[in-house]
Design a protein around this motif. Structure first.
Motif, PDB file in Angstrom:
ATOM      1  N   ASN A   1       1.249  -2.969   7.396  1.00 38.25           N
ATOM      2  CA  ASN A   1       0.146  -3.696   6.746  1.00 38.25           C
ATOM      3  C   ASN A   1       0.441  -5.098   6.742  1.00 38.25           C
ATOM      4  O   ASN A   1       0.257  -5.684   5.713  1.00 38.25           O
ATOM      5  CB  ASN A   1      -0.005  -3.031   5.626  1.00 38.25           C
ATOM      6  CG  ASN A   1      -1.629  -3.377   5.230  1.00 38.25           C
ATOM      7  OD1 ASN A   1      -2.486  -3.332   5.945  1.00 38.25           O
ATOM      8  ND2 ASN A   1      -1.801  -3.969   3.958  1.00 38.25           N
TER       9      ASN A   1
ATOM     10  N   SER B   1      -5.785  -2.287  -3.829  1.00 30.37           N
ATOM     11  CA  SER B   1      -5.703  -2.474  -2.553  1.00 30.37           C
ATOM     12  C   SER B   1      -6.274  -4.085  -2.257  1.00 30.37           C
ATOM     13  O   SER B   1      -7.343  -4.340  -2.860  1.00 30.37           O
ATOM     14  CB  SER B   1      -6.593  -1.590  -1.645  1.00 30.37           C
ATOM     15  OG  SER B   1      -6.976  -1.472  -0.689  1.00 30.37           O
TER      16      SER B   1
ATOM     17  N   HIS C   1     -11.786  -5.888   3.509  1.00 31.02           N
ATOM     18  CA  HIS C   1     -10.615  -5.733   3.274  1.00 31.02           C
ATOM     19  C   HIS C   1      -9.841  -5.938   4.629  1.00 31.02           C
ATOM     20  O   HIS C   1      -8.536  -6.835   4.547  1.00 31.02           O
ATOM     21  CB  HIS C   1     -10.177  -4.582   2.910  1.00 31.02           C
ATOM     22  CG  HIS C   1     -10.250  -3.948   1.522  1.00 31.02           C
ATOM     23  ND1 HIS C   1      -9.248  -4.345   0.381  1.00 31.02           N
ATOM     24  CD2 HIS C   1     -11.399  -3.412   0.968  1.00 31.02           C
ATOM     25  CE1 HIS C   1     -10.152  -3.822  -0.755  1.00 31.02           C
ATOM     26  NE2 HIS C   1     -11.205  -3.324  -0.468  1.00 31.02           N
TER      27      HIS C   1
ATOM     28  N   LEU D   1      -4.561   1.144   8.496  1.00 29.87           N
ATOM     29  CA  LEU D   1      -4.618   1.468   7.119  1.00 29.87           C
ATOM     30  C   LEU D   1      -6.160   1.622   6.710  1.00 29.87           C
ATOM     31  O   LEU D   1      -6.405   2.661   5.717  1.00 29.87           O
ATOM     32  CB  LEU D   1      -4.101   0.334   6.247  1.00 29.87           C
ATOM     33  CG  LEU D   1      -4.030   0.532   4.607  1.00 29.87           C
ATOM     34  CD1 LEU D   1      -3.284   2.018   4.342  1.00 29.87           C
ATOM     35  CD2 LEU D   1      -3.486  -0.571   3.890  1.00 29.87           C
TER      36      LEU D   1
ATOM     37  N   SER E   1       0.853  -1.237  -0.079  1.00 29.61           N
ATOM     38  CA  SER E   1      -0.038  -0.009   0.128  1.00 29.61           C
ATOM     39  C   SER E   1       0.906   1.289  -0.088  1.00 29.61           C
ATOM     40  O   SER E   1       1.628   1.462   0.878  1.00 29.61           O
ATOM     41  CB  SER E   1      -0.748   0.120   1.062  1.00 29.61           C
ATOM     42  OG  SER E   1      -1.400   1.278   1.439  1.00 29.61           O
TER      43      SER E   1
ATOM     44  N   ARG F   1      -6.250  -4.896   4.469  1.00 31.03           N
ATOM     45  CA  ARG F   1      -6.005  -3.429   5.184  1.00 31.03           C
ATOM     46  C   ARG F   1      -6.057  -3.754   6.621  1.00 31.03           C
ATOM     47  O   ARG F   1      -7.026  -4.282   7.131  1.00 31.03           O
ATOM     48  CB  ARG F   1      -6.968  -2.571   4.638  1.00 31.03           C
ATOM     49  CG  ARG F   1      -6.895  -2.227   3.391  1.00 31.03           C
ATOM     50  CD  ARG F   1      -8.106  -0.839   3.227  1.00 31.03           C
ATOM     51  NE  ARG F   1      -8.462  -0.612   1.958  1.00 31.03           N
ATOM     52  CZ  ARG F   1      -9.591  -0.634   1.465  1.00 31.03           C
ATOM     53  NH1 ARG F   1     -10.572  -0.165   2.487  1.00 31.03           N
ATOM     54  NH2 ARG F   1      -9.735  -0.181   0.104  1.00 31.03           N
TER      55      ARG F   1
ATOM     56  N   THR G   1      -0.322   4.252   0.521  1.00 33.06           N
ATOM     57  CA  THR G   1      -0.539   5.045   1.868  1.00 33.06           C
ATOM     58  C   THR G   1       0.125   4.441   3.064  1.00 33.06           C
ATOM     59  O   THR G   1       0.462   5.240   3.817  1.00 33.06           O
ATOM     60  CB  THR G   1      -2.271   4.780   1.874  1.00 33.06           C
ATOM     61  OG1 THR G   1      -2.589   5.455   0.787  1.00 33.06           O
ATOM     62  CG2 THR G   1      -2.776   5.517   3.105  1.00 33.06           C
TER      63      THR G   1
END
Length: 134
Positions: free
Chosen positions: A25, A59, A78, A66, A15, A62, A17
């Motif tokens: 993550n 993606s 997710h 995240l 990710s 998560r 992000t």
């Protein structure tokens, strides 16, 4: 680590992000997330076969931090490794969504998000189809 012929664990964990925010993550060891990601990868292999083209993961899994950082819903699939946001080069997300939902592929939700398609395999397998914003 390869989950299936065409998908690796790293693809589902990566990710931008998370990198920008310093978020780790990675699911805990022995988490059921790993088995879920393998099932999800097997489903995405079916999507790859349906289109005859590579499937790119925007993606996948998560972690809670995240999911919060990207504005995901609190009960997002997710979080359990049961969803991926995908794209297929040269095919618009609405066409990806349309072809998946017209197939006999088992899924819980298939959502045209505008710039990608969200596909989840939550065990309920409700075959829900949505278009973001509608």
């Amino acid at each position: 680590m390869k989950l299936t012929e065409h998908f690796t664990l790293q693809e589902f964990l990566y990710s931008d992000t998370a990198g920008r925010h310093g978020i780790n993550n990675v699911p805990p060891d022995n988490s059921p997330v790993y088995a879920n990601l393998r099932k999800l990868a097997e489903t995405l292999e079916q999507v790859r076969t349906l289109f005859g083209l590579p499937v790119h993961i925007n993606s996948g899994y998560r972690c809670p931090a995240l999911n919060k950082a990207v504005g995901g819903v609190r009960n997002s699939a997710h979080l359990a490794g049961l969803a991926a946001d995908i794209r297929i080069d040269g095919i618009a997300p609405h066409d990806v969504t349309r072809r998946i939902t017209a197939s006999d592929l088992a899924f819980d939700q298939c959502i045209d998000e505008g710039t990608w398609t969200h596909l989840s395999i939550d065990p309920r397998m409700r075959r829900q189809v949505f278009r973001a914003g509608s």
